[in-house]
Enzyme design. Structure first.
Site, PDB file in Angstrom:
ATOM      1  N   HIS A   1       0.870  -1.185   0.000  1.00  0.00           N
ATOM      2  CA  HIS A   1       0.000   0.000   0.000  1.00  0.00           C
ATOM      3  C   HIS A   1       0.909   1.238   0.000  1.00  0.00           C
ATOM      4  O   HIS A   1       2.031   1.175   0.518  1.00  0.00           O
ATOM      5  CB  HIS A   1      -0.814  -0.052   1.299  1.00  0.00           C
ATOM      6  CG  HIS A   1      -1.886   0.982   1.434  1.00  0.00           C
ATOM      7  ND1 HIS A   1      -1.631   2.266   1.812  1.00  0.00           N
ATOM      8  CD2 HIS A   1      -3.229   0.892   1.268  1.00  0.00           C
ATOM      9  CE1 HIS A   1      -2.770   2.936   1.885  1.00  0.00           C
ATOM     10  NE2 HIS A   1      -3.758   2.129   1.555  1.00  0.00           N
TER      11      HIS A   1
ATOM     12  N   ASP B   1       3.345  -3.843   8.047  1.00  0.00           N
ATOM     13  CA  ASP B   1       2.061  -3.170   7.871  1.00  0.00           C
ATOM     14  C   ASP B   1       0.980  -4.235   8.090  1.00  0.00           C
ATOM     15  O   ASP B   1       0.733  -5.068   7.214  1.00  0.00           O
ATOM     16  CB  ASP B   1       2.013  -2.591   6.454  1.00  0.00           C
ATOM     17  CG  ASP B   1       0.632  -2.086   6.075  1.00  0.00           C
ATOM     18  OD1 ASP B   1      -0.320  -2.278   6.861  1.00  0.00           O
ATOM     19  OD2 ASP B   1       0.499  -1.494   4.991  1.00  0.00           O
TER      20      ASP B   1
ATOM     21  N   GLN C   1      -4.294  -5.071   7.238  1.00  0.00           N
ATOM     22  CA  GLN C   1      -5.280  -6.051   6.736  1.00  0.00           C
ATOM     23  C   GLN C   1      -5.174  -7.396   7.442  1.00  0.00           C
ATOM     24  O   GLN C   1      -5.855  -8.340   7.062  1.00  0.00           O
ATOM     25  CB  GLN C   1      -5.100  -6.245   5.219  1.00  0.00           C
ATOM     26  CG  GLN C   1      -5.311  -5.003   4.391  1.00  0.00           C
ATOM     27  CD  GLN C   1      -6.766  -4.526   4.371  1.00  0.00           C
ATOM     28  OE1 GLN C   1      -7.680  -5.223   4.796  1.00  0.00           O
ATOM     29  NE2 GLN C   1      -6.973  -3.321   3.889  1.00  0.00           N
TER      30      GLN C   1
ATOM     31  N   LYS D   1     -10.387  -0.618  10.561  1.00  0.00           N
ATOM     32  CA  LYS D   1     -10.497  -1.832   9.746  1.00  0.00           C
ATOM     33  C   LYS D   1     -10.828  -3.047  10.619  1.00  0.00           C
ATOM     34  O   LYS D   1     -10.925  -4.164  10.135  1.00  0.00           O
ATOM     35  CB  LYS D   1      -9.189  -2.075   8.986  1.00  0.00           C
ATOM     36  CG  LYS D   1      -8.886  -0.948   7.993  1.00  0.00           C
ATOM     37  CD  LYS D   1      -7.877  -1.336   6.997  1.00  0.00           C
ATOM     38  CE  LYS D   1      -7.300  -0.149   6.273  1.00  0.00           C
ATOM     39  NZ  LYS D   1      -8.097   0.250   5.102  1.00  0.00           N
TER      40      LYS D   1
ATOM     41  N   CYS E   1      -4.761   2.415  -3.582  1.00  0.00           N
ATOM     42  CA  CYS E   1      -3.523   2.961  -2.988  1.00  0.00           C
ATOM     43  C   CYS E   1      -2.348   2.021  -3.210  1.00  0.00           C
ATOM     44  O   CYS E   1      -1.531   1.813  -2.307  1.00  0.00           O
ATOM     45  CB  CYS E   1      -3.695   3.229  -1.495  1.00  0.00           C
ATOM     46  SG  CYS E   1      -4.860   4.520  -1.147  1.00  0.00           S
TER      47      CYS E   1
END
Ligand code: PMP
Length: 406
Positions: A121, A198, A201, A224, A361
């Site tokens: 991302h 990261d 998700q 999220k 993104c």
């Protein structure tokens, strides 16, 4: 809890969009919040809205307790060793920027290399690009396999004595690839590099144990994972955070302030200048309670079942191209013949179905895929197979409409 019961907790799902029952398949962009989260934030504003860490009065003390309890909850949720390792930020983007700015500036020197992947991302590319520019360092990309996965040998082929940081997503927001962070962390550490993950998700959808993964930094966002916008987390190993400089200065993060010099308070507040996101922290804590009441393993299994069902049903449609590996998290990125993804998303919206369209993104990844944009459907604990059927019917109708010769 079954899905029907879960859905009762999400009032937003019970509405019509364009005259049709809403089918929300855009959780990867933002998840919906259960009443438990909304009520917790509501209670904060109705009953104890007050600033934290400073006041001695009852409301201020309660707000501080709840804010710090939220931190404890995050600590145990991701199994960090110490509460000092949990920094509240505005979200994943802010967390990664903090690492790149503070840690990156301290460890990267001219000629060093920062390893990322093409599936990142923008939030996990641009801060590293800027760091590389500031330091005259180099960004190096781990090549992807043709299905969008990463082989550990590919990391080994790019990592060397110049590599200082490996920055990689746990789960790709486009391909759904689930990266083997434990092995990637081991490889980074064997090469004397640090690893920053990261996890935007991943945390909402599976059990994440930062100690077991062996990561140095791990970032994620509240919105999220059933929580509110405006809050996220940076996990960092205490000894690393301890040595890092703050990137924002002001109230709360100081120890002593003189006219020309100041000193910083202890972790983690050293990185939380100014009034923090108090209601949001309370909401995040309620979201964690909710996730834990269902169980991260159950969430993962249920999403896998939904995703497999959607994948198989989508594969029945001629002209659909699905991107990413078969083994994936709960999202499916795709294109339908010559239909532009924005047209597709608009057509589906007219049927009440919310999917995302665009570059997500991840422009370098779009280039790698050889497309300018895609559509994406993503799933969570509140989605059902019946909703996927509605989505599939919508896809079929859209295909028919666009293949009609006018
Ligand atoms: N990384 C990934 C993989 C994401 O999916 C997202 C959100 N789309 C982000 C980072 C950025 O998260 P936020 O906008 O909450 O900072």
């Amino acid at each position: 809890m079954n899905t029907a019961d879960i859905r009762k907790d999400f009032p937003i799902l019970d509405q019509k969009v364009n005259g049709k029952d809403l089918v929300y398949l855009d959780t990867s962009a933002t998840s919906q919040s259960p009443v438990q989260v909304i009520d917790a934030m509501n209670d904060y504003y109705r009953e104890y809205n007050s600033n934290v860490h400073r006041g001695v009065h009852t409301l201020g003390t309660k707000a501080t307790d709840q804010y710090e309890q939220a931190r404890m909850k995050v600590r145990s949720f991701i199994n960090a060793q110490r509460f000092e390792e949990i920094v509240f930020t505005r979200g994943t983007t802010a967390s990664i920027n903090l690492v790149a700015r503070s840690f990156g500036d301290a460890v990267i020197e001219e000629g060093d290399e920062i390893v990322v992947t093409e599936m990142e991302h923008h939030a996990n590319i641009v801060p590293w690009q800027e760091l590389a520019k500031r330091k005259n360092a180099r960004l190096v990309f781990i090549p992807l396999e043709s299905d969008g996965s990463i082989k550990i040998e590919s990391l080994e082929s790019v990592i060397n004595e110049k590599t200082k940081i490996v920055a990689v997503a746990h789960v790709s927001n486009v391909l759904g690839t689930i990266n083997d962070i434990k092995r990637i962390a081991e490889t980074a550490h064997q090469n004397d590099a640090y690893i920053s993950v990261d996890g935007a998700q991943a945390v909402p959808h599976m059990k994440v144990d930062v100690q077991d993964l062996g990561v140095d930094f791990y970032a994620f966002s509240g919105h999220k994972m059933l929580g509110p916008t405006g809050i996220g987390v940076l996990y960092g190993k205490a000894q690393l955070l301890d040595e890092m400089e703050p990137v924002e200065y002001g109230g709360d993060m100081i120890d002593f302030v003189g006219m020309y010099e100041s000193t910083w308070t202890d972790l983690p507040v050293k990185f939380e200048a100014g009034t923090p996101m108090i209601a949001e922290a309370v909401g995040l804590a309620a979201a964690i309670d909710y996730i834990e009441s269902i169980g991260p393993d159950h969430i993962l299994n249920y999403e896998q079942e939904l995703t497999k069902y959607a994948y198989d049903r989508m594969s029945e449609i001629d002209g659909i191209e699905i991107y990413g590996p078969k083994e994936r998290a709960g999202l499916i990125t795709f294109n339908l013949e010559d239909v532009h993804p924005h047209d597709l998303a608009t057509a589906l919206d007219s049927e009440g179905v919310a999917v995302r369209a665009g570059h997500h993104c991840a422009q370098p990844l779009m280039k790698w895929l050889g497309v300018s944009a895609t559509a994406r459907a993503s799933f969570y604990i509140y989605n059902t197979k019946e909703e996927i059927d509605i989505f599939i019917e919508g896809l079929k109708r859209t295909k028919e409409f666009f293949s009609y010769e006018f």
